[in-house]
Design a protein around this motif. Sequence first.
Motif: not given
Length: 885
Positions: A27-30, A43-46, A60-62
Amino acid sequence: MRLRHLSVLAAVTALLASPVQAQAAQSGHTYHVAPRGSDRAHGTQASPLRTIGACLERVRPGDTCLIHHGTYREQLTPPSGAEGAPITIAAYGDGPVTVDGTERLTGWKDAGGGLIATATDLPPDPDFNAVFLDDARAAEGRWPNSGADPLNTTWAEADTTSTDQHIDDTDLPDAGWTGATVHLWAGSNPWAQQTGTVTAASAGKLDFKGGNYRCPPLCMGNQTYRNYYLVGSRAALDQPGEWYYDKTAHRLYLVPPKGGIAGHTVTAKHRLWGVDLGASSYVTVRGLNLWGTSLRTGKSSKGVVVDGLRATYISEFSTLPMPPDSDLAVEPFEGNIVASRILDSGVQILGTGNTLKNSEIAQSAGDGVLVRGTGNTVTNNHIHDVGWMGSYTPGIEINGNGHTVTHNTVRRTGRAAIDTAWQLNGTEFHDNRIAYNDISEAMRTSRDGSPFYVCCSLNGSGTSIDHNTAHDADGQNGYYVDNYSHHFRLHHNVAWNTGSRGVYFNGHTGPSIANEDHNSSYGVGINVASVALGGATDASGSYFSNIVGPKPVTATQTGNPLPVVRSNLISTSPGYTDAVNGELWMTPGSPAVDAGEVVDGITTDVLGTAPDQGAYEYGAPVWSTGCALPGCVQRVRHGNWTATASDGTSASATVDGDINTRWTGTAPQAVGQSLTVDLGESKTFGRLSLDAGRDTSGQPYGFTVSVSRDGTHWGEPLARVSGRSFTQDAVFPHRTTARYARITLTANGPTPWVVNDIRLYGDGPDAASTLQAEQATSVRGTERGTAATGVLGSGDRLGFGTVNIRGRQLTVRLASTCAQGCSLELRLDSPDGPVAAVVALTDTGGEWREQSVALRREVTGTHDLYIVAKGGSRVTALDWLTIRP
């Protein structure tokens, strides 16, 4: 026939499944990164970021950086994640993601003399410069000229009047050589190559400073080997694509392609480390390509996973300096030059508990992979075309303790495929596991060594070298434990076509204690000893048993207790399945079956009344070595080949599959002399290797290779080769299918030409060879073990990519408990492609048996091949398959 029950196989397969599993989803931010993006985006896909570096500033970690298709000319320096929450940098999956270590060069101007030049600052140390023309390596200007393959180089040969720091050569032109680098492969028995700097030169003469003048093994002079070439001088520029960098003027000179530079792209290396994890821990890098740069972790790195890397042209350098004293773990001395560049080349896995897996590493002047520290893992990688500068930089360099190096394919290396460097590592080398590796085509630019090499004075306590195959190499041995090393345990290894010995433990007037080899098999191309321990003042506790091989097992009888040599089968006809093709498992009636002795920790999986001698237990599934990636299996199966020479002599020695037998022409090399090989049936191949053995003369000065389907009609040559290497490769521009190949000389030479062995290679496996099920390039629904698959259920499948097929009969080796309604389908090109054959299964009681069936029609050409199970939930386990006429 003694057969293993299926339930035992299933349990073993579960235990031996891929040793490194993918990390669980986190889990974490993508964040997304794409060339169309902006570093001010969210930094989103769009709305992706533009650079990977911008993503790494945010994570950050994750967290995860997903990288979309494109080329990224930047250096990645990730922060650390945390244990259980790594930072992930991964290809998104919409096309190749390339981290490029080069920058484009423009502004070319005429420089006179047929040259062009541009002003540029190349950031790396000048010794590490690299230039690329139209996405291919451009050679630094050199004399004499050579071909594109740095492992098949052309050498000048000094006259016998040369001395330690002086070269006489009547062929040397009078040019501006002062300041150039002289590259030497010289001496009575050169362990490695060396470089020096030209201090004065005139027609036919030059003086140089540097190199290793340790005589007689490694010096220029009146020695057996007097090879050299020159680089690093503008005077050497005379061939399209060659370059020279004037580091004082910051100016790059280039011989332009024919027709000029317009329409061509030139790039130069700017970043040594495209992915620099030197200060990072708990980072996962997955699915990236590297071009003209490399990746490293650091001494303090932990928990880094590098998965699915494809790295090309990772290291380039032009000099071989003595390692700095600060790098050495032993007292500095002159011989340490052999360790030059080990610590500053290759993909580097340093630190503790890091992993490199499922990756292809190719094209390096030095190491392919350096693993150093403690507890690192290198598994299921394809490493090739490395170590061409000829020091002790191997395919995989192992320093430290507690490492696991398994299931790698390492081929075409300048010296060893797998090596240790005691000068850098110190005398310890304990608790390492080196297993299930396939190492071949080693020792291309050296003589004194082997595919697997240990040196020197190392304590290998707790280390196991087991279940490896070494073959088709120009050194002296398959496995070489050199100079006073001790407590090394080898077992269940295989070697053929490795020269003098299968294994050599070299005491070298010192101790060689407690070394072992058990249950190993050695085949053709070994002409001195299957196993030998020699020259030791103390061989206490050494122990060699259950060996099968063509030559004796010997050990210096000194020490307390004396070495043990017993329970070995020495025979040229031990009952191997196919010795020429390295299939050294036993056929029914072999005297090795049940003839071995019990060895604690070694003979642990016995069928029948006693252990077998040799590397494979009869009746058990046949274990395999190497990686399970596309391209890991390429050697074309050797059949009933014949060869004829244009001078009328018998050339059978060139195609008997034995590297130690030799054909020699009747007259000095002359243009037009030829060898014609009849393969007996059409084969598909893209490379021909001509092995001229380990002598210093007789290698062809140049040749072409042409092919024919009928032996009468010949097309234009598919490859042209120059150079005088032990082995010379003719690489075709595309795969070809033919029954006949003709090698024709294109240059004159002072001595008759010689050929010891001719080998063929394709882009993928040859279906006439044994295709091991656990080496399938794709698997669905079952587990992959080291010696077979687990049980396939209905719909489960195996896939082999780019298989060369010409046959009418499918044979499979399987173990089934399905009584009725079960089958295996052979499908072409896709899992639901045309059905070429169906094997209706019978209940074998879980025991291993072979079943054959005719194909619905003859299948020829190159296909992806799939085996699909049909029936119940437990159809069968699969060991191997073949397709033959």
